[in-house]
Scaffold this motif. Structure first.
Motif, PDB file in Angstrom:
ATOM      1  N   ALA A 340       3.704   2.948  -7.121  1.00 43.90           N
ATOM      2  CA  ALA A 340       2.853   4.098  -6.813  1.00 43.90           C
ATOM      3  C   ALA A 340       1.370   3.731  -6.809  1.00 43.90           C
ATOM      4  CB  ALA A 340       3.119   5.205  -7.823  1.00 43.90           C
ATOM      5  N   ASN A 341       0.989   2.758  -7.616  1.00 44.50           N
ATOM      6  CA  ASN A 341      -0.425   2.358  -7.677  1.00 44.50           C
ATOM      7  C   ASN A 341      -0.782   1.307  -6.637  1.00 44.50           C
ATOM      8  OD1 ASN A 341       0.826   0.080  -8.652  1.00 44.50           O
ATOM      9  ND2 ASN A 341      -0.196   0.094 -10.648  1.00 44.50           N
ATOM     10  N   GLY A 342       0.152   0.987  -5.755  1.00 46.44           N
ATOM     11  CA  GLY A 342      -0.111   0.038  -4.683  1.00 46.44           C
ATOM     12  C   GLY A 342       0.200  -1.405  -5.025  1.00 46.44           C
ATOM     13  N   THR A 343       0.584  -1.668  -6.264  1.00 50.36           N
ATOM     14  CA  THR A 343       0.941  -3.027  -6.668  1.00 50.36           C
ATOM     15  C   THR A 343       2.306  -3.398  -6.109  1.00 50.36           C
ATOM     16  OG1 THR A 343      -0.311  -2.795  -8.729  1.00 50.36           O
ATOM     17  CG2 THR A 343       1.340  -4.542  -8.651  1.00 50.36           C
TER      18      THR A 343
END
Length: 532
Positions: A340-343
């Motif tokens: 969700a945080n783009g990682t």
């Protein structure tokens, strides 16, 4: 000239004295006990031989040289200078400082003196049994075979790492004998003969080792013979210093030994005391502490990048390189989805991690960690430490077939075990053979060959498994960064004791430094920036 090598062998003040016969210089140990009295009991002798294997293991799997050798191989990277990691991976490569006061002396002294300690312990054990000083009864052959194995494994590692060494066995009269430094090839020849002698004993007898001799399993004599055959195959393949010598290996003999070798993964059991463990491997421990220690080098995983990130990174001068996020197609590195945080969500063996906070140059930074050995730290080193994966047999067999005219289909079948099953790539069945000059490439694109996939897959799958493995592999394939030393000199501490001139290796354009990669075939080296 008398040369003194000392190492704790479980017998107080016991030493091994070797001679070069060149000067009237005596080095006398006033505390040396009578050897027969020190090894008077069967228990003492058996403990000496048992401990010789641990001495071999500790001499190579400790942080020096285990973590030290991971750095010039460009498979792991670290921002700290501990264990010689900084000096050995500086770009451009620098000459190794070989003096008795050098900060790098531990990289040489640890394996050199540790391995000769293992050899001397095994040799003392053999000599006392054969002289009839001590008898282990029905266990004599078990002890003799095990000691010969340790002699061979230890001499073999010396031949891999150093340009020359001594060969010590029970035939040497330590009171009046002569030992000379001989070239690494001759040391390896002696090592293989010792391992073969161990195999003869193993196959002629039926016994089982106590489980604490190779910690974690009570190996049978038949299983020890398999282990010995696998090490012969490994040592033969890893010895060459360049591509020509690698191609000239007796690959038919490698195949014969593989056929008689291990049939399951081999290693030792960690003893649960963390970094204070007796059975401890530096890279297995520290690579899973990727937030502060060893991370994965882009030069290992970069060929899997499907963006321009890796090629852009390579096009820069080393001083201008910095960490970046790849778009790897390898499922071991990234599963292809984002959190969700783009990682990037983790792959099966590696994962994206936070920014590097290391203190060295940015060319050593990386945003990827190796998670395969995580259980070593989470269990406080109470899990198996695998040192020989069965996949190594497959890779050795594949390369042997490449050198001996084996079928592309057989080679592809061996490579696909990791390439398809672990990496998630299409089969290599349609790829051309290529040559040893091909750069690592797993992407099955126009530039990929069976050779390029082998180079990538072997170092990916066996990353960190055994001390120096990737370094020796890349040396023989001609893949070391320009100027990387191709082997290590005899430690200054010994050269000074023997009255010999100090010497060393490494550095761009200097003796013992790896040459420019593939320039001899007219490749456009600007693509690789003189290969890293």
């Amino acid at each position: 000239m008398k040369k003194l090598i000392s190492h704790s062998l479980g017998v107080p003040f016991m030493v091994v004295t070797v001679f070069l016969g060149c000067q009237d210089l005596d080095v006398v140990n006033q505390n040396q006990p009578d050897e027969q009295r020190a090894l008077a009991s069967p228990g003492d002798l058996e403990s000496l031989i048992k401990g010789s294997f641990l001495s071999w293991f500790d001499a190579i799997q400790s942080s020096t040289p285990n973590m030290s050798l991971a750095m010039p191989s460009d498979t792991y990277t670290c921002g700290w200078g501990n264990f010689g990691m900084g000096s050995l991976s500086t770009e451009p490569r620098e000459v190794l400082i070989n003096t008795s006061s050098s900060g790098l002396r531990g990289v040489l002294n640890g394996p050199w003196f540790g391995l000769y300690g293992a050899i001397s312990a095994a040799t003392d054990g053999i000599r006392n049994i054969e002289a009839g000083n001590v008898s282990l009864g029905d266990d004599n052959e078990r002890a003799l075979g095990f000691a010969k194995l340790v002699q061979g494994l230890s001499h073999g590692y010396i031949a891999l790492m150093f340009d020359k060494g001594f060969v010590l066995d029970e035939s040497v009269d330590l009171a009046s004998g002569t030992l000379e430094l001989i070239p690494y090839k001759d040391v390896m020849d002696a090592a293989i003969k010792q391992v073969e002698a161990a195999i003869v004993i193993f196959k002629a007898n039926n016994f089982t080792l106590p489980a604490d001799w190779i910690n974690g399993k009570a190996y049978t004599s038949a299983e020890l013979a398999q282990l010995a055959h696998s090490f012969i195959a490994r040592y033969m393949a890893l010895l060459p210093r360049d591509k020509a010598a690698r191609a000239a290996v007796n690959w038919s003999s490698v195949l014969t030994n593989l056929d008689k070798g291990l049939t399951e993964d081999w290693g030792v059991m960690g003893d649960g005391a963390g970094r204070g463990s007796i059975w401890y491997s530096g890279t297995h421990w520290y690579s899973s502490q990727w937030n502060v220690w060893q991370r994965v080098d882009y030069k290992l995983i970069g060929p899997s990048d499907e963006s321009t990130g890796f090629s852009d990174w390579l096009a820069k001068a080393p001083a201008d390189r910095d960490e970046f996020i790849m778009e790897s197609g390898d499922k071991r590195i990234w599963d292809g989805t984002l959190a969700a945080n783009g990682t990037q969500n983790p792959g099966t063996q590696m994962l994206q991690i936070g920014q590097t906070t290391f203190i060295r140059a940015s060319y050593g930074f990386s945003r990827y960690g190796h998670d395969r050995f995580k259980a070593v730290t989470t269990s406080n080193n109470a899990v198996p430490i695998v040192l020989f994966r069965m996949s190594e047999n497959d890779f050795l067999r594949a390369e042997a077939l490449m050198h001996t005219g084996g079928s592309n289909g057989a080679i592809a079948g061996l490579l696909d075990k990791t390439h398809v099953n672990d990496g998630g790539y299409p089969s290599t069945a349609s790829l051309a053979l290529g040559s040893i000059n091909d750069a690592p490439n797993p992407r099955n694109d126009d530039g990929a060959t069976l050779w390029s996939v082998l180079k990538y897959e072997k170092n990916m799958d066996l990353l960190g498994t055994w001390s120096g493995l990737q370094y020796w592999e890349k040396r023989g394939w001609g893949e070391l960064t320009t100027g990387t030393l191709i082997h290590f000199p005899v430690p200054a501490a010994d050269l000074e004791t023997m009255g010999l001139q100090l010497y060393t290796f490494g550095g761009v354009g200097l003796p013992g430094g790896a040459p420019k990669r593939r320039s001899e075939i007219g490749e456009d080296l600007s693509e690789w920036n003189l290969r890293y």
